[in-house]
Scaffold this motif. Sequence first.
Motif, PDB file in Angstrom:
ATOM      1  N   SER A  27     123.809 -34.942  47.628  1.00 46.70           N
ATOM      2  CA  SER A  27     122.817 -34.117  46.937  1.00 46.70           C
ATOM      3  C   SER A  27     123.333 -33.680  45.576  1.00 46.70           C
ATOM      4  O   SER A  27     122.588 -33.693  44.589  1.00 46.70           O
ATOM      5  CB  SER A  27     122.495 -32.867  47.767  1.00 46.70           C
ATOM      6  OG  SER A  27     122.034 -33.233  49.042  1.00 46.70           O
ATOM      7  N   ASN A  30     123.147 -36.610  43.118  1.00 44.23           N
ATOM      8  CA  ASN A  30     121.755 -36.994  42.787  1.00 44.23           C
ATOM      9  C   ASN A  30     121.016 -35.879  42.051  1.00 44.23           C
ATOM     10  O   ASN A  30     120.319 -36.129  41.073  1.00 44.23           O
ATOM     11  CB  ASN A  30     120.969 -37.312  44.059  1.00 44.23           C
ATOM     12  CG  ASN A  30     121.398 -38.629  44.673  1.00 44.23           C
ATOM     13  OD1 ASN A  30     121.990 -39.469  44.008  1.00 44.23           O
ATOM     14  ND2 ASN A  30     121.107 -38.811  45.947  1.00 44.23           N
ATOM     15  N   ASN A  31     121.140 -34.644  42.541  1.00 45.50           N
ATOM     16  CA  ASN A  31     120.342 -33.546  41.990  1.00 45.50           C
ATOM     17  C   ASN A  31     120.731 -33.225  40.543  1.00 45.50           C
ATOM     18  O   ASN A  31     119.880 -32.866  39.730  1.00 45.50           O
ATOM     19  CB  ASN A  31     120.484 -32.292  42.856  1.00 45.50           C
ATOM     20  CG  ASN A  31     119.936 -32.497  44.255  1.00 45.50           C
ATOM     21  OD1 ASN A  31     119.425 -33.565  44.572  1.00 45.50           O
ATOM     22  ND2 ASN A  31     120.052 -31.496  45.108  1.00 45.50           N
ATOM     23  N   GLN A  49     116.477 -25.314  53.524  1.00 46.81           N
ATOM     24  CA  GLN A  49     116.902 -25.751  52.189  1.00 46.81           C
ATOM     25  C   GLN A  49     115.946 -25.235  51.138  1.00 46.81           C
ATOM     26  O   GLN A  49     114.738 -25.174  51.339  1.00 46.81           O
ATOM     27  CB  GLN A  49     116.955 -27.284  52.111  1.00 46.81           C
ATOM     28  CG  GLN A  49     117.577 -27.792  50.812  1.00 46.81           C
ATOM     29  CD  GLN A  49     117.762 -29.304  50.787  1.00 46.81           C
ATOM     30  OE1 GLN A  49     117.011 -30.039  51.414  1.00 46.81           O
ATOM     31  NE2 GLN A  49     118.780 -29.773  50.064  1.00 46.81           N
ATOM     32  N   ARG A  64     111.380 -37.635  49.600  1.00 45.61           N
ATOM     33  CA  ARG A  64     112.479 -38.523  50.026  1.00 45.61           C
ATOM     34  C   ARG A  64     113.235 -37.882  51.192  1.00 45.61           C
ATOM     35  O   ARG A  64     113.529 -38.527  52.195  1.00 45.61           O
ATOM     36  CB  ARG A  64     113.413 -38.791  48.847  1.00 45.61           C
ATOM     37  CG  ARG A  64     114.423 -39.868  49.159  1.00 45.61           C
ATOM     38  CD  ARG A  64     115.127 -40.372  47.909  1.00 45.61           C
ATOM     39  NE  ARG A  64     116.288 -39.580  47.554  1.00 45.61           N
ATOM     40  CZ  ARG A  64     116.482 -39.040  46.356  1.00 45.61           C
ATOM     41  NH1 ARG A  64     115.593 -39.182  45.403  1.00 45.61           N
ATOM     42  NH2 ARG A  64     117.581 -38.347  46.113  1.00 45.61           N
ATOM     43  N   ASP A  68     114.183 -38.677  55.768  1.00 45.82           N
ATOM     44  CA  ASP A  68     115.565 -38.882  56.227  1.00 45.82           C
ATOM     45  C   ASP A  68     115.629 -38.823  57.756  1.00 45.82           C
ATOM     46  O   ASP A  68     115.153 -37.859  58.367  1.00 45.82           O
ATOM     47  CB  ASP A  68     116.465 -37.792  55.616  1.00 45.82           C
ATOM     48  CG  ASP A  68     117.942 -38.139  55.736  1.00 45.82           C
ATOM     49  OD1 ASP A  68     118.417 -38.340  56.873  1.00 45.82           O
ATOM     50  OD2 ASP A  68     118.606 -38.208  54.696  1.00 45.82           O
TER      51      ASP A  68
HETATM   52  C1  LIG Z   1     118.566 -31.655  55.381  1.00 41.66           C
HETATM   53  C2  LIG Z   1     118.768 -32.670  54.284  1.00 41.66           C
HETATM   54  C3  LIG Z   1     118.817 -32.262  52.966  1.00 41.66           C
HETATM   55  C4  LIG Z   1     118.977 -33.192  51.929  1.00 41.66           C
HETATM   56  N1  LIG Z   1     119.014 -32.764  50.630  1.00 41.66           N
HETATM   57  C5  LIG Z   1     119.143 -33.657  49.632  1.00 41.66           C
HETATM   58  C6  LIG Z   1     119.136 -33.242  48.267  1.00 41.66           C
HETATM   59  O1  LIG Z   1     119.027 -32.064  47.923  1.00 41.66           O
HETATM   60  N2  LIG Z   1     119.297 -34.222  47.315  1.00 41.66           N
HETATM   61  C7  LIG Z   1     119.452 -35.534  47.625  1.00 41.66           C
HETATM   62  O2  LIG Z   1     119.582 -36.356  46.710  1.00 41.66           O
HETATM   63  N3  LIG Z   1     119.459 -35.954  48.913  1.00 41.66           N
HETATM   64  C8  LIG Z   1     119.313 -35.051  49.917  1.00 41.66           C
HETATM   65  N4  LIG Z   1     119.332 -35.475  51.221  1.00 41.66           N
HETATM   66  C9  LIG Z   1     119.615 -36.890  51.498  1.00 41.66           C
HETATM   67  C10 LIG Z   1     118.397 -37.760  51.269  1.00 41.66           C
HETATM   68  O3  LIG Z   1     117.542 -37.688  52.383  1.00 41.66           O
HETATM   69  C11 LIG Z   1     118.833 -39.229  51.049  1.00 41.66           C
HETATM   70  O4  LIG Z   1     119.632 -39.655  52.118  1.00 41.66           O
HETATM   71  C12 LIG Z   1     119.631 -39.357  49.774  1.00 41.66           C
HETATM   72  O5  LIG Z   1     118.985 -38.700  48.707  1.00 41.66           O
HETATM   73  C13 LIG Z   1     119.836 -40.821  49.415  1.00 41.66           C
HETATM   74  O6  LIG Z   1     120.650 -40.847  48.289  1.00 41.66           O
HETATM   75  P1  LIG Z   1     121.440 -42.189  47.857  1.00 41.66           P
HETATM   76  O7  LIG Z   1     120.356 -43.218  47.629  1.00 41.66           O
HETATM   77  O8  LIG Z   1     122.154 -41.788  46.594  1.00 41.66           O
HETATM   78  O9  LIG Z   1     122.353 -42.522  48.988  1.00 41.66           O
HETATM   79  C14 LIG Z   1     119.137 -34.567  52.255  1.00 41.66           C
HETATM   80  C15 LIG Z   1     119.092 -34.961  53.594  1.00 41.66           C
HETATM   81  C16 LIG Z   1     118.901 -34.043  54.602  1.00 41.66           C
HETATM   82  C17 LIG Z   1     118.871 -34.489  56.038  1.00 41.66           C
END
Ligand SMILES: Cc1cc2nc3c(=O)[nH]c(=O)nc-3n(C[C@H](O)[C@H](O)[C@H](O)COP(=O)(O)O)c2cc1C
Length: 140
Positions: A27, A30-31, A49, A64, A68
């Motif tokens: 996160s 990416n964020n 969150q 997105r 998950d």
């Molecule tokens: C509870 C939870 C919170 C998440 N929060 C974020 C987030 O704030 N930012 C983010 O990019 N991915 C977050 N993810 C992960 C995304 O679902 C996803 O797996 C990820 O963005 C993929 O990034 P990648 O393509 O760089 O691997 C979160 C997943 C879960 C289960």
Amino acid sequence: MLIRLTYASRTKGVLGPADVKDIIRTSQSNNAKVGVTGALLLVDGVFLQCLEGSVASVNALYHRIALDPRHQQTSILAFSEIDRRLFGGWSMGLVPAIADNLSLLFSYSPALAFDPFAMKASALDALFTELVARARVLSN
Ligand SMILES: Cc1cc2nc3c(=O)[nH]c(=O)nc-3n(C[C@H](O)[C@H](O)[C@H](O)COP(=O)(O)O)c2cc1C
């Protein structure tokens, strides 16, 4: 326009602190690229969150995240325009499930267990504000 979206979800399968750290790491990288800030906590199989940023970036990210496979039953609990970020210092902050934080979380919950699904939007905002004020939001 700056907005804040708060949602809760339930874990799918057993997830622990290591899984949360993994989510936080992804996160943060990416964020930071899309100007999203926020915080995440996992207590008793419930994720809570907060996501702050532009309408477009927060919506895209929320959709997105909702897909998950590590969680289910994602529910938006609060969504509002804001003048400034609460989590300006965190691309994704971690609120650890330590005893001091648990007692704070329980104090905001109508039920005896931590149940953000039953919390008012104003209580969620007050909870996050208090976590920041008490320096309970960590960077990793
Ligand atoms: C509870 C939870 C919170 C998440 N929060 C974020 C987030 O704030 N930012 C983010 O990019 N991915 C977050 N993810 C992960 C995304 O679902 C996803 O797996 C990820 O963005 C993929 O990034 P990648 O393509 O760089 O691997 C979160 C997943 C879960 C289960």
